[in-house]
Design an enzyme around this catalytic site. Sequence first.
Site, PDB file in Angstrom:
ATOM      1  N   GLY A  67      15.263  31.470 -41.575  1.00 58.59           N
ATOM      2  CA  GLY A  67      16.633  31.177 -41.195  1.00 58.59           C
ATOM      3  C   GLY A  67      17.439  32.459 -41.220  1.00 58.59           C
ATOM      4  N   GLN A  72      24.891  37.327 -41.699  1.00 60.29           N
ATOM      5  CA  GLN A  72      23.867  38.271 -42.167  1.00 60.29           C
ATOM      6  C   GLN A  72      23.639  39.422 -41.193  1.00 60.29           C
ATOM      7  OE1 GLN A  72      20.946  34.930 -43.227  1.00 60.29           O
ATOM      8  NE2 GLN A  72      20.512  36.501 -44.756  1.00 60.29           N
ATOM      9  N   CYS A 125      16.304  35.412 -50.112  1.00 63.54           N
ATOM     10  CA  CYS A 125      17.291  35.571 -49.038  1.00 63.54           C
ATOM     11  C   CYS A 125      17.131  36.967 -48.457  1.00 63.54           C
ATOM     12  CB  CYS A 125      18.701  35.396 -49.609  1.00 63.54           C
ATOM     13  SG  CYS A 125      20.009  35.685 -48.402  1.00 63.54           S
ATOM     14  N   LEU A 126      17.157  37.061 -47.149  1.00 62.40           N
ATOM     15  CA  LEU A 126      16.998  38.357 -46.495  1.00 62.40           C
ATOM     16  C   LEU A 126      18.131  39.320 -46.852  1.00 62.40           C
ATOM     17  CD1 LEU A 126      15.858  37.092 -42.972  1.00 62.40           C
ATOM     18  CD2 LEU A 126      14.421  37.889 -44.871  1.00 62.40           C
ATOM     19  N   HIS A 167      20.611  26.337 -47.379  1.00 63.58           N
ATOM     20  CA  HIS A 167      20.742  27.784 -47.608  1.00 63.58           C
ATOM     21  C   HIS A 167      21.557  28.435 -46.482  1.00 63.58           C
ATOM     22  CE1 HIS A 167      18.882  31.733 -49.049  1.00 63.58           C
ATOM     23  NE2 HIS A 167      19.404  32.066 -47.887  1.00 63.58           N
ATOM     24  N   GLU A 168      21.240  28.110 -45.237  1.00 63.09           N
ATOM     25  CA  GLU A 168      21.920  28.768 -44.103  1.00 63.09           C
ATOM     26  C   GLU A 168      23.363  28.291 -43.965  1.00 63.09           C
ATOM     27  OE1 GLU A 168      20.550  31.338 -42.973  1.00 63.09           O
ATOM     28  OE2 GLU A 168      18.648  30.869 -43.939  1.00 63.09           O
ATOM     29  N   HIS A 171      25.475  30.049 -46.431  1.00 58.72           N
ATOM     30  CA  HIS A 171      25.828  31.408 -45.988  1.00 58.72           C
ATOM     31  C   HIS A 171      27.161  31.406 -45.234  1.00 58.72           C
ATOM     32  CE1 HIS A 171      22.883  34.462 -46.850  1.00 58.72           C
ATOM     33  NE2 HIS A 171      21.867  33.709 -46.468  1.00 58.72           N
TER      34      HIS A 171
HETATM   35 NI    NI Z   1      19.853  33.887 -46.962  1.00 54.44          NI
END
Ligand code: NI
Length: 213
Positions: A67, A72, A125-126, A167-168, A171
């Site tokens: 995701g 991000q 998480c990226l 999660h997304e 964000h």
């Molecule tokens: Ni994330």
Amino acid sequence: MTAPDGGSLREQVQRLLDGPLPLPIVQAGDPVLRGVAAPYAGELDGALLPRLVEAMRTTMHAAPGVGLAATQVGLPVAIAVVEDQWEADPDSARVRERTPVPFRVLVNPAYEPVGTERVSFYEGCLSVHGWQAVVARWRTVRLTALDEHGRPVDEVLTGWPARIVQHETDHLAGRLYVDVAEMRSLVSPTEALRWSADLTPDRAAAALGFPLA
Ligand code: NI
């Protein structure tokens, strides 16, 4: 929509798409990850939205991840992409209820719990590169959003797909998983291998001293 330093959303997207792929993923500490993303209201007309979506998909695949929220890549707008078609260990997939998620675009997503059951697993998480922590999340949620064509999305998701969507969507509300994680479960990039083969976080919970849902 304007951002203090970036010009209009169109200009910000154009500038991003003029740069190389994969797009740079911003890391925790950048305020864009902490703002509430503005609802998308059709600012990216013509080919701009499809081009942004494709760039976000390429960036998510390259990471690799399941995701990616627009925040991000530095864009304060409520758009995310999700896709989980990676090969997964069958035992791990069964325990996590990890079923394939086809590629999709979530515009202005929201979720609400269905039932009261929560499940605890390690996630990452990226934008918190390499770190992981246990998050107790709703096992089942109702997702509402629009797709990239403006068509309504309204569906109930369970297990890992539900976790990805939570999660997304978080964000886009300026929340990172570390805000809701068991902080005693936090593992640095160099320690992640110690627990990552476990099917559940039980052994980590006992060793590190944190509760599970
Ligand atoms: Ni994330």
